[in-house]
Design a protein around this motif. Structure first.
Motif, PDB file in Angstrom:
ATOM      1  N   THR A   1       0.826  -1.204   0.000  1.00  0.00           N
ATOM      2  CA  THR A   1       0.000   0.000   0.000  1.00  0.00           C
ATOM      3  C   THR A   1       0.864   1.259   0.000  1.00  0.00           C
ATOM      4  N   ILE A   2       1.890   1.274   0.832  1.00  0.00           N
ATOM      5  CA  ILE A   2       2.793   2.430   0.898  1.00  0.00           C
ATOM      6  C   ILE A   2       3.562   2.595  -0.407  1.00  0.00           C
ATOM      7  N   LEU A   3       4.074   1.502  -0.940  1.00  0.00           N
ATOM      8  CA  LEU A   3       4.853   1.570  -2.177  1.00  0.00           C
ATOM      9  C   LEU A   3       3.990   2.031  -3.340  1.00  0.00           C
ATOM     10  N   ASP A   4       2.768   1.503  -3.432  1.00  0.00           N
ATOM     11  CA  ASP A   4       1.859   1.917  -4.503  1.00  0.00           C
ATOM     12  C   ASP A   4       1.525   3.399  -4.384  1.00  0.00           C
ATOM     13  N   ARG A   5       1.351   3.862  -3.148  1.00  0.00           N
ATOM     14  CA  ARG A   5       1.029   5.271  -2.946  1.00  0.00           C
ATOM     15  C   ARG A   5       2.200   6.148  -3.346  1.00  0.00           C
ATOM     16  N   ALA A   6       3.405   5.711  -3.083  1.00  0.00           N
ATOM     17  CA  ALA A   6       4.595   6.474  -3.476  1.00  0.00           C
ATOM     18  C   ALA A   6       4.667   6.608  -4.989  1.00  0.00           C
ATOM     19  N   VAL A   7       4.296   5.561  -5.692  1.00  0.00           N
ATOM     20  CA  VAL A   7       4.288   5.608  -7.154  1.00  0.00           C
ATOM     21  C   VAL A   7       3.225   6.578  -7.640  1.00  0.00           C
ATOM     22  N   THR A   8       2.045   6.514  -7.056  1.00  0.00           N
ATOM     23  CA  THR A   8       0.948   7.405  -7.453  1.00  0.00           C
ATOM     24  C   THR A   8       1.309   8.871  -7.239  1.00  0.00           C
ATOM     25  N   LEU A   9       2.015   9.169  -6.161  1.00  0.00           N
ATOM     26  CA  LEU A   9       2.338  10.548  -5.815  1.00  0.00           C
ATOM     27  C   LEU A   9       3.578  11.082  -6.524  1.00  0.00           C
ATOM     28  N   ALA A  10       4.323  10.231  -7.183  1.00  0.00           N
ATOM     29  CA  ALA A  10       5.565  10.669  -7.839  1.00  0.00           C
ATOM     30  C   ALA A  10       5.258  11.696  -8.926  1.00  0.00           C
ATOM     31  N   PRO A  11       5.950  12.844  -8.924  1.00  0.00           N
ATOM     32  CA  PRO A  11       5.690  13.871  -9.935  1.00  0.00           C
ATOM     33  C   PRO A  11       6.072  13.455 -11.350  1.00  0.00           C
ATOM     34  N   ASP A  12       7.031  12.542 -11.474  1.00  0.00           N
ATOM     35  CA  ASP A  12       7.478  12.076 -12.784  1.00  0.00           C
ATOM     36  C   ASP A  12       7.659  10.558 -12.728  1.00  0.00           C
ATOM     37  N   PRO A  13       6.750   9.806 -13.361  1.00  0.00           N
ATOM     38  CA  PRO A  13       6.830   8.337 -13.303  1.00  0.00           C
ATOM     39  C   PRO A  13       8.149   7.775 -13.806  1.00  0.00           C
ATOM     40  N   LYS A  14       8.831   8.508 -14.687  1.00  0.00           N
ATOM     41  CA  LYS A  14      10.082   8.010 -15.241  1.00  0.00           C
ATOM     42  C   LYS A  14      11.250   8.182 -14.270  1.00  0.00           C
TER      43      LYS A  14
ATOM     44  N   PRO B   1      14.033   3.261  -8.777  1.00  0.00           N
ATOM     45  CA  PRO B   1      13.784   1.881  -9.187  1.00  0.00           C
ATOM     46  C   PRO B   1      13.628   0.922  -8.014  1.00  0.00           C
ATOM     47  N   LEU B   2      14.209   1.280  -6.868  1.00  0.00           N
ATOM     48  CA  LEU B   2      14.082   0.410  -5.699  1.00  0.00           C
ATOM     49  C   LEU B   2      12.631   0.280  -5.247  1.00  0.00           C
ATOM     50  N   VAL B   3      11.828   1.319  -5.488  1.00  0.00           N
ATOM     51  CA  VAL B   3      10.402   1.214  -5.155  1.00  0.00           C
ATOM     52  C   VAL B   3       9.770   0.078  -5.955  1.00  0.00           C
TER      53      VAL B   3
END
Length: 267
Positions: free
Chosen positions: A61-74, A78-80
């Motif tokens: 849940t935390i990792l997915d949320r970090a991805v969603t909140l990232a300003p630039d998906p690229k 990568p560790l996430v």
């Protein structure tokens, strides 16, 4: 047990924020999102806490949320994605794990640097399931170099074997060999950093470091200056490289050029 009032909690203690948010604390939920957005590495710390506690669902849940909140998906660390793959595999979802590892290989490595012992099995598993992944051995080498330099060198060599134009792995190998204390190792270090520069994927620091190696090897000033001038824009992006460049101009009798170079620069 009752949780302490929220203000008693470190705002960067994301595990505590996540627990409070899960319990309905709206202030904690807001600060959790701010922390994940502004300090994304905290997601890895919290994920490791949950994994160690046997709570893979909360880690995901935390990792997915970090991805969603990232300003630039690229530019997501990568560790996430590697952690997401590790958790997904533990949950029995091999398909998602494969997708997450593929995502880890696709994002930028520019600001990725593992800092947790928990990342060791995560990256080792990534290497085991995909022998073509050059990012995992590179990252694991970065993590292990201080305490296991020989293993780190072997990992970077593997990364370069898989991706011959891997400039950062070549640079790391160069620096590792330059500290081994033999003439042969030093010459090998220069060759490796020259390869890194030749890839076209170098950063400005590589040219400064190559000149330092050249200086240590007694390379003629003319060759050092030619290297600097052929990559002038990159050299001028750094103060230290600019000072070295000015020194080389002076050594070769181009005093006026050196003075003008320094006069025009604000350090």
């Amino acid at each position: 047990a009752t949780m302490a009032p929220f203000p008693a909690t470190d705002p960067l203690d994301v595990t505590a924020l996540a627990e409070r948010a899960h319990g309905g604390d709206k202030t904690a939920a807001r600060l959790l999102e701010e922390a994940l957005r502004e300090h994304p590495h905290t997601a890895l710390e919290t994920a490791a806490d949950y994994i160690n506690a046997g709570l893979p669902g909360d880690a995901m849940t935390i990792l997915d949320r970090a991805v969603t909140l990232a300003p630039d998906p690229k530019r997501i660390d990568p560790l996430v994605h590697y952690y997401r793959a590790h958790v997904a595999e533990a949950q029995g979802d091999a398909g998602k794990a494969k997708d997450f590892r593929r995502a880890a290989q696709a994002v930028s490595l520019d600001y990725a640097f593992p800092f947790q012992a928990e990342a060791i099995p995560v990256l080792e598993r990534a290497m085991a399931v995909d022998a073509r992944d050059a990012s995992a051995p590179y990252l694991l080498g970065n993590l292990l170099f201080d305490d296991q330099p020989d293993r780190a060198v072997a990992l970077w060599e593997k990364a370069v074997h898989l991706r011959p134009d891997f400039a950062m792995a070549l640079r790391n190998l160069a620096l590792a060999h330059s500290h081994r204390g033999t003439k042969e190792a030093f010459e090998h270090a220069i060759a490796l950093l020259e390869r890194a520069v030749a890839t076209g994927h170098s950063t400005p620091v590589h040219f400064f470091e190559l000149d330092q190696l050249y200086e240590g090897a007694g390379t003629p000033v003319e060759k050092r200056l030619a290297m600097m001038e052929s990559h002038r824009d990159a050299v001028l992006a750094r103060d230290d490289a600019t000072v070295s460049y000015a020194g080389l101009l002076t050594f070769t009798g181009k005093n006026d050029e050196a003075i003008e170079l320094l006069r025009q620069r604000t350090f």
